[in-house]
Design an enzyme around this catalytic site. Structure first.
Site, PDB file in Angstrom:
ATOM      1  N   LYS A  79     -13.298  -0.375   1.125  1.00 42.90           N
ATOM      2  CA  LYS A  79     -12.569  -1.287   0.240  1.00 42.90           C
ATOM      3  C   LYS A  79     -13.520  -1.769  -0.858  1.00 42.90           C
ATOM      4  O   LYS A  79     -14.696  -2.067  -0.580  1.00 42.90           O
ATOM      5  CB  LYS A  79     -12.036  -2.462   1.059  1.00 42.90           C
ATOM      6  CG  LYS A  79     -11.123  -3.399   0.287  1.00 42.90           C
ATOM      7  CD  LYS A  79     -10.538  -4.462   1.225  1.00 42.90           C
ATOM      8  CE  LYS A  79      -9.616  -5.426   0.518  1.00 42.90           C
ATOM      9  NZ  LYS A  79      -9.048  -6.441   1.434  1.00 42.90           N
ATOM     10  N   SER A 154      -4.090  -6.815   1.475  1.00 42.79           N
ATOM     11  CA  SER A 154      -4.698  -6.369   0.242  1.00 42.79           C
ATOM     12  C   SER A 154      -5.525  -5.085   0.380  1.00 42.79           C
ATOM     13  O   SER A 154      -5.919  -4.518  -0.638  1.00 42.79           O
ATOM     14  CB  SER A 154      -5.618  -7.478  -0.284  1.00 42.79           C
ATOM     15  OG  SER A 154      -6.679  -7.712   0.628  1.00 42.79           O
ATOM     16  N   SER A 178      -4.884  -8.725   5.772  1.00 40.75           N
ATOM     17  CA  SER A 178      -5.056  -7.610   4.834  1.00 40.75           C
ATOM     18  C   SER A 178      -5.493  -6.284   5.429  1.00 40.75           C
ATOM     19  O   SER A 178      -5.504  -5.277   4.732  1.00 40.75           O
ATOM     20  CB  SER A 178      -6.055  -7.998   3.753  1.00 40.75           C
ATOM     21  OG  SER A 178      -5.409  -8.796   2.811  1.00 40.75           O
TER      22      SER A 178
HETATM   23  N1  GLN Z   1      -1.756 -11.303   1.953  1.00 43.40           N
HETATM   24  C1  GLN Z   1      -2.670 -12.362   2.211  1.00 43.40           C
HETATM   25  C2  GLN Z   1      -3.012 -13.084   0.923  1.00 43.40           C
HETATM   26  O1  GLN Z   1      -2.471 -12.730  -0.066  1.00 43.40           O
HETATM   27  C3  GLN Z   1      -3.846 -11.836   2.933  1.00 43.40           C
HETATM   28  C4  GLN Z   1      -5.027 -11.571   2.106  1.00 43.40           C
HETATM   29  C5  GLN Z   1      -6.194 -10.998   2.847  1.00 43.40           C
HETATM   30  O2  GLN Z   1      -6.200 -10.905   4.077  1.00 43.40           O
HETATM   31  N2  GLN Z   1      -7.221 -10.685   2.095  1.00 43.40           N
HETATM   32  O3  GLN Z   1      -3.780 -13.994   0.911  1.00 43.40           O
END
Ligand code: GLN
Length: 486
Positions: A79, A154, A178
């Protein structure tokens, strides 16, 4: 043999017995990237030539009799919020587009030492803010199962890359789901360990009390081998755990014969996809048929988890992102700036996307004097109540089973204009981060042709137990053997 669908053990076996060379394995990944990435946008930066050089070096060693270890020679995607020395690292943001880090994240360093070969840096929502991949400042990643749908986020690119066979596994980060939610949308295993199990050194910070590195793989067995490699205390991260790391790979089959599994009733909500509900019921049936005791339990503060998460996350993010001022990292916009503040303003206006700006504003507001007590401090108090719920639950049961997300992958654009609806897709995953618990998402079947994941949450430090339970399920169900047609 389909080299892009191997498990880690199969890859290791093939390399050891010279069924294929490491160059062939890496070239298969590169070919797959070249044939699919214009459709799915999983990769931001390719590292082909480095990867092939490394492969050749390993092949020479193997020719001389070297036996490759578990991750040696295996193609991995990282990532793009994990810093990599000499390789551009953007965190999905324009503000870091020119950034080439001078150092490498500990988790990545450990993979490098183990001989895994990085084939690219994967796309993601900007700074990890998102649940669909659409908040990337580059192109939105598409779901290999259906190109009209999101891969989740994400860690959108990491999930799409593994799912489409561009690499055999990937690292992501999980601050509120995420790793697990994209795993669920792309028929993968997504593991978020206990807070602190993996060093956060070199992870571009989103919300430091919630962030954790996670693993995206096809099988639970693979996830265990990867965790084995990257877990452990790191003196460069004082929040990393000083606990001994168990032997996950060896003990993964030693599941206790009769565990108590809790099913929290608050995780079955109105508006949830019927297909998801049915599949999770099948999972519950599977475990009770396997001799475990399944009981319904209650986690009364679950309804507050999302609000707590978005307050704490935005507050911490607004503080973490203050470092992007155009002076120290990446983009710098000083076109005729009238003052230092004006220079900061120009850089940030040009470099941050709309969701990042929204969250910085929300977080700054929640921390500002006069509002701090009403928002941030209150959220911290409710965080304690949520942690308490879990502690009480774990006096009665060993672990918990829930759906990973309320629906399968949604359509691109469907939630983009409505952040609140987007935030709701994290409803089942944020609690594990709030309480710092380990959790795993495992493929649990298809609903209308789209993958659905089930989540197992464990007690602090109990990654081994959730891996064991997940492995047991995966051995019997084999949902991981379903692939997208891409
Ligand atoms: N979807 C969540 C957010 O928008 C999770 C983000 C993450 O785990 N980096 O914050």
């Amino acid at each position: 043999m389909e080299l892009t669908r191997l498990t880690l053990k199969e890859a290791n076996q093939g390399l050891s017995t010279k069924q294929f060379s490491c160059r062939e394995l890496i070239q298969a990944s590169i070919d797959r990237i070249n044939s699919t990435d214009s459709k799915i946008n999983a990769i931001i930066t390719k590292t082909d030539s480095n990867a092939l050089d490394q492969a050749d070096k390993l092949d020479q060693l193997i020719m001389k009799g070297h036996k490759p270890t578990a991750l040696e020679g295996v193609p991995v995607g990282l990532k793009d919020n994990l810093v990599t020395q000499g390789i551009k690292t953007t965190a999905g943001s324009k503000i870091l587009e020119p950034y080439v880090p001078p150092y490498t994240a500990t988790a990545v360093e450990k993979l490098n030492k183990a001989g895994a070969i990085t084939i690219g840096k994967t796309n993601c929502d900007e700074f990890g803010m998102g649940a669909s991949g659409e908040n990337s400042s580059y192109k939105p990643t598409k779901n290999p199962w259906d190109l009209k749908r999101v891969p989740g986020g994400s860690s959108s690119g990491s999930a799409a890359a593994v799912s489409s066979g561009q690499c055999l596994f990937a690292l992501g980060t999980d601050t509120g789901g995420s790793v697990r939610q994209p795993a669920s949308f792309c028929n993968l295993v997504g593991l978020k360990p206990t807070y602190g199990r993996i060093s956060r050194y070199g992870v571009i910070a989103l919300a430091s009390s919630l962030d954790q590195v996670g693993v995206l793989s096809r099988t639970v067995d693979d996830a265990a081998a990867i965790l084995q490699c990257i877990a452990g205390h790191d003196k460069k991260d004082s929040t990393s755990l000083r606990k001994a790391v168990p032997n996950y790979t060896k003990e993964i089959t030693d599941v206790s014969p009769k565990l108590k599994i809790g099913v929290p009733k608050e995780f079955f909500i109105d508006g949830m996809d019927k297909g998801v509900e049915e599949l999770i019921k099948d999972v519950i049936q599977f475990y009770s048929d396997s001799g475990h005791e399944v009981t319904e339990i209650s986690l009364p503060h679950t309804a507050e988890a999302l609000a707590v998460y978005y307050l704490i996350l935005t507050a911490e993010a607004s503080s973490n992102l203050a470092r992007y001022d155009g002076v120290r990292f990446g983009l710098s916009r000083d076109d005729k700036a009238k003052s230092l503040i004006d220079f900061y303003r120009q850089t940030r206006a040009a470099g941050f996307g709309p969701e990042v700006k929204r969250r910085i504003m929300l977080g700054t507001y929640a921390l500002s004097s006069g509002y701090y007590e009403a928002y941030y401090l209150k959220a911290q108090k409710v965080r304690t109540l949520i942690i308490d719920d879990y502690q009480k639950a774990f006096k009665k049961v060993d672990c918990l089973i829930t759906p990973t997300a309320p629906t399968p992958a949604f359509k691109l654009g469907e939630k983009y204009e409505d952040p609140l609806t987007m935030y709701l897709s994290d409803i089942f995953t944020v609690s594990a981060n709030i309480a710092g618990l380990p959790a795993i998402s495992v493929p649990a079947g298809l609903s209308q042709g789209l993958p659905v994941g089930m989540q197992i949450m464990g007690q602090h430090y109990q990654e081994l137990q959730i891996l064991q339970l997940a492995h047991l399920y995966q051995q019997k169900t084999k949902w991981q053997k379903q692939y997208p047609k891409l």
